[in-house]
Motif scaffolding. Structure first.
Motif, short mmCIF file in Angstrom:
data_model
loop_
_atom_site.label_atom_id
_atom_site.label_comp_id
_atom_site.label_asym_id
_atom_site.label_seq_id
_atom_site.Cartn_x
_atom_site.Cartn_y
_atom_site.Cartn_z
N MET A 227 0.82 -1.21 0.00
CA MET A 227 0.00 0.00 0.00
C MET A 227 0.85 1.26 0.00
O MET A 227 0.49 2.27 -0.63
CB MET A 227 -0.95 0.02 1.20
CG MET A 227 -2.08 -0.96 1.10
SD MET A 227 -3.13 -0.62 -0.33
CE MET A 227 -2.99 -2.14 -1.21
N THR A 228 2.01 1.23 0.67
CA THR A 228 2.90 2.40 0.65
C THR A 228 3.49 2.58 -0.74
O THR A 228 3.62 3.73 -1.21
CB THR A 228 4.03 2.23 1.69
OG1 THR A 228 3.44 2.04 2.97
CG2 THR A 228 4.91 3.45 1.74
N LEU A 229 3.85 1.49 -1.40
CA LEU A 229 4.39 1.62 -2.75
C LEU A 229 3.33 2.08 -3.74
O LEU A 229 3.63 2.82 -4.67
CB LEU A 229 5.00 0.29 -3.21
CG LEU A 229 6.29 -0.11 -2.50
CD1 LEU A 229 6.72 -1.50 -2.92
CD2 LEU A 229 7.39 0.90 -2.79
N ILE A 230 2.08 1.66 -3.55
CA ILE A 230 1.01 2.06 -4.46
C ILE A 230 0.66 3.53 -4.26
O ILE A 230 0.55 4.29 -5.22
CB ILE A 230 -0.23 1.18 -4.27
CG1 ILE A 230 0.04 -0.21 -4.81
CG2 ILE A 230 -1.45 1.78 -4.93
CD1 ILE A 230 -1.06 -1.21 -4.53
N SER A 231 0.47 3.94 -3.00
CA SER A 231 0.00 5.30 -2.73
C SER A 231 1.12 6.32 -2.72
O SER A 231 0.86 7.51 -2.80
CB SER A 231 -0.74 5.34 -1.39
OG SER A 231 0.18 5.13 -0.34
N GLY A 232 2.34 5.90 -2.59
CA GLY A 232 3.46 6.82 -2.49
C GLY A 232 3.82 7.06 -1.02
O GLY A 232 2.98 7.00 -0.14
N ALA A 233 5.08 7.30 -0.78
CA ALA A 233 5.56 7.48 0.58
C ALA A 233 5.01 8.78 1.16
O ALA A 233 4.81 9.76 0.43
CB ALA A 233 7.08 7.50 0.62
N PRO A 234 4.77 8.81 2.46
CA PRO A 234 4.31 10.07 3.07
C PRO A 234 5.40 11.15 2.97
O PRO A 234 6.58 10.85 3.09
CB PRO A 234 4.04 9.69 4.52
CG PRO A 234 4.66 8.38 4.73
CD PRO A 234 4.86 7.73 3.41
N VAL A 235 4.96 12.36 2.75
CA VAL A 235 5.89 13.47 2.58
C VAL A 235 5.90 14.31 3.84
O VAL A 235 4.83 14.73 4.33
CB VAL A 235 5.48 14.33 1.37
CG1 VAL A 235 6.42 15.51 1.21
CG2 VAL A 235 5.43 13.49 0.11
N ALA A 236 7.09 14.55 4.39
CA ALA A 236 7.20 15.41 5.57
C ALA A 236 7.23 16.87 5.12
O ALA A 236 7.94 17.26 4.22
CB ALA A 236 8.47 15.07 6.33
#
Length: 56
Positions: free
Chosen positions: A46-55
């Protein structure tokens, strides 16, 4: 991206441990490895699909 790759790598190690413990017939470790594989695999994909969270 780094988080997703690391979680997927942990899921691969969980799968390896799951197979190893099934061969040894250690069912407590099989359960723990299966739960870990499900959790880390789900979050990794799910992280690879949605993209990593951005700080910010």
């Amino acid at each position: 991206m780094f988080l997703g790759i690391n979680m997927t790598l942990v899921a691969i190690f969980c799968a390896w441990g799951l197979v190893r413990e099934v061969r040894k017939k250690n069912f407590f470790a099989v359960g723990f490895a299966a739960i870990s594989l499900a959790v880390f695999g789900w979050f990794g994909v799910m992280t690879l699909i949605s993209g990593a969270p951005v700080a910010h």
